[in-house]
Design a protein around this motif. Structure first.
Motif, PDB file in Angstrom:
ATOM      1  N   UNK A  82       0.817  -1.219   0.000  1.00  0.00           N
ATOM      2  CA  UNK A  82       0.000   0.000   0.000  1.00  0.00           C
ATOM      3  C   UNK A  82       0.853   1.273   0.000  1.00  0.00           C
ATOM      4  N   UNK A  83       2.137   1.161   0.344  1.00  0.00           N
ATOM      5  CA  UNK A  83       2.995   2.349   0.360  1.00  0.00           C
ATOM      6  C   UNK A  83       3.548   2.710  -1.010  1.00  0.00           C
ATOM      7  N   UNK A  84       3.475   1.794  -1.973  1.00  0.00           N
ATOM      8  CA  UNK A  84       4.019   2.070  -3.314  1.00  0.00           C
ATOM      9  C   UNK A  84       3.006   1.861  -4.437  1.00  0.00           C
ATOM     10  N   UNK A  85       1.872   1.295  -4.121  1.00  0.00           N
ATOM     11  CA  UNK A  85       0.907   0.939  -5.167  1.00  0.00           C
ATOM     12  C   UNK A  85       0.452   2.138  -6.002  1.00  0.00           C
ATOM     13  N   UNK A  86       0.402   3.308  -5.394  1.00  0.00           N
ATOM     14  CA  UNK A  86      -0.092   4.493  -6.088  1.00  0.00           C
ATOM     15  C   UNK A  86       0.777   4.947  -7.236  1.00  0.00           C
ATOM     16  N   UNK A  87       1.999   4.489  -7.317  1.00  0.00           N
ATOM     17  CA  UNK A  87       2.885   4.907  -8.403  1.00  0.00           C
ATOM     18  C   UNK A  87       2.808   4.049  -9.646  1.00  0.00           C
ATOM     19  N   UNK A  88       2.273   2.844  -9.531  1.00  0.00           N
ATOM     20  CA  UNK A  88       2.315   1.929 -10.669  1.00  0.00           C
ATOM     21  C   UNK A  88       1.390   2.330 -11.810  1.00  0.00           C
ATOM     22  N   UNK A  89       0.202   2.776 -11.522  1.00  0.00           N
ATOM     23  CA  UNK A  89      -0.713   3.180 -12.602  1.00  0.00           C
ATOM     24  C   UNK A  89      -0.178   4.415 -13.338  1.00  0.00           C
ATOM     25  N   UNK A  90       0.294   5.468 -12.645  1.00  0.00           N
ATOM     26  CA  UNK A  90       0.869   6.598 -13.386  1.00  0.00           C
ATOM     27  C   UNK A  90       2.098   6.217 -14.212  1.00  0.00           C
ATOM     28  N   UNK A  91       2.961   5.353 -13.665  1.00  0.00           N
ATOM     29  CA  UNK A  91       4.142   4.921 -14.420  1.00  0.00           C
ATOM     30  C   UNK A  91       3.709   4.106 -15.631  1.00  0.00           C
ATOM     31  N   UNK A  92       2.752   3.220 -15.440  1.00  0.00           N
ATOM     32  CA  UNK A  92       2.242   2.436 -16.572  1.00  0.00           C
ATOM     33  C   UNK A  92       1.603   3.312 -17.629  1.00  0.00           C
ATOM     34  N   UNK A  93       0.888   4.332 -17.204  1.00  0.00           N
ATOM     35  CA  UNK A  93       0.263   5.268 -18.146  1.00  0.00           C
ATOM     36  C   UNK A  93       1.329   6.054 -18.901  1.00  0.00           C
ATOM     37  N   UNK A  94       2.349   6.545 -18.178  1.00  0.00           N
ATOM     38  CA  UNK A  94       3.459   7.262 -18.823  1.00  0.00           C
ATOM     39  C   UNK A  94       4.132   6.371 -19.863  1.00  0.00           C
ATOM     40  N   UNK A  95       4.440   5.134 -19.495  1.00  0.00           N
ATOM     41  CA  UNK A  95       5.110   4.223 -20.420  1.00  0.00           C
ATOM     42  C   UNK A  95       4.227   3.924 -21.632  1.00  0.00           C
ATOM     43  N   UNK A  96       2.934   3.784 -21.407  1.00  0.00           N
ATOM     44  CA  UNK A  96       2.001   3.550 -22.519  1.00  0.00           C
ATOM     45  C   UNK A  96       1.999   4.739 -23.471  1.00  0.00           C
ATOM     46  N   UNK A  97       1.926   5.941 -22.916  1.00  0.00           N
ATOM     47  CA  UNK A  97       1.919   7.146 -23.760  1.00  0.00           C
ATOM     48  C   UNK A  97       3.235   7.311 -24.510  1.00  0.00           C
ATOM     49  N   UNK A  98       4.340   6.917 -23.883  1.00  0.00           N
ATOM     50  CA  UNK A  98       5.631   6.969 -24.582  1.00  0.00           C
ATOM     51  C   UNK A  98       5.660   5.967 -25.730  1.00  0.00           C
TER      52      UNK A  98
END
Length: 174
Positions: A82-98
């Protein structure tokens, strides 16, 4: 009861070994990208996947990569999901957009460079990996408790407004 266990739910707030492995595997690529882009912003045509102008742009991109390396280091070493889960969706979205940007601007890249093929390989696989480990780890998710450091509601609203303004600015600039 702490955030690390929820009796009877099967949720233990652990970070799966797969999530740690993927996080650790991504870090070297991010550090190398930073090491190329930040100190050598004038030489991206020779050292990176494409020539980038103006020189401030590769330096900004480098800072994003360094921040990503820090995030994945924290994800690989964190004790609770729960301390790191919030970063995975934004990182995945960034990588998808790249990845999408790579397809849209395919002709701008230096296809003869190893850096381009690393770039393309990463941005066509990383979104799948990031969303996969996020999804796999969700079954172990335990909500934050009052013992966790939480952002006050007013601060979170300011962050949300600034984030929305950043999205609008990015869309305008794009």
């Amino acid at each position: 009861m702490t955030a690390s266990t929820t009796p009877g739910s099967g949720r233990d707030d652990r970070i799966l070994p797969l999530t740690r492995w993927v996080s650790l595997a991504i870090i070297p690529f991010l550090v190398v990208a930073f090491a190329v882009l930040y100190p050598f912003p004038h030489d991206t045509g020779r050292l990176f996947a494409w020539p980038i102008k103006p020189t401030i742009t590769p330096m900004i991109l480098a800072s994003v990569y360094l921040g990503g390396a820090y995030f994945f280091l924290r994800a690989a070493t964190a004790r609770h999901w729960h301390t790191v889960k919030g970063g995975f969706v934004p990182v995945g979205t960034f990588a998808t957009l790249m990845g999408v940007a790579t397809i849209l601007h395919w002709d701008k890249f230096s296809h003869s460079h190893v850096a381009f093929w690393l770039w393309a390989g990463l941005y066509f696989t990383t979104p799948v990996l990031i969303f996969w480990v996020w999804w796999a780890n969700r079954r172990h998710d335990v909500p934050a408790t009052s013992a966790d450091l939480l952002i006050p509601v007013r601060v979170s609203r300011v962050i949300a407004v600034l984030g929305a303004l950043s999205v609008l600015t990015a869309l305008f600039l794009f």
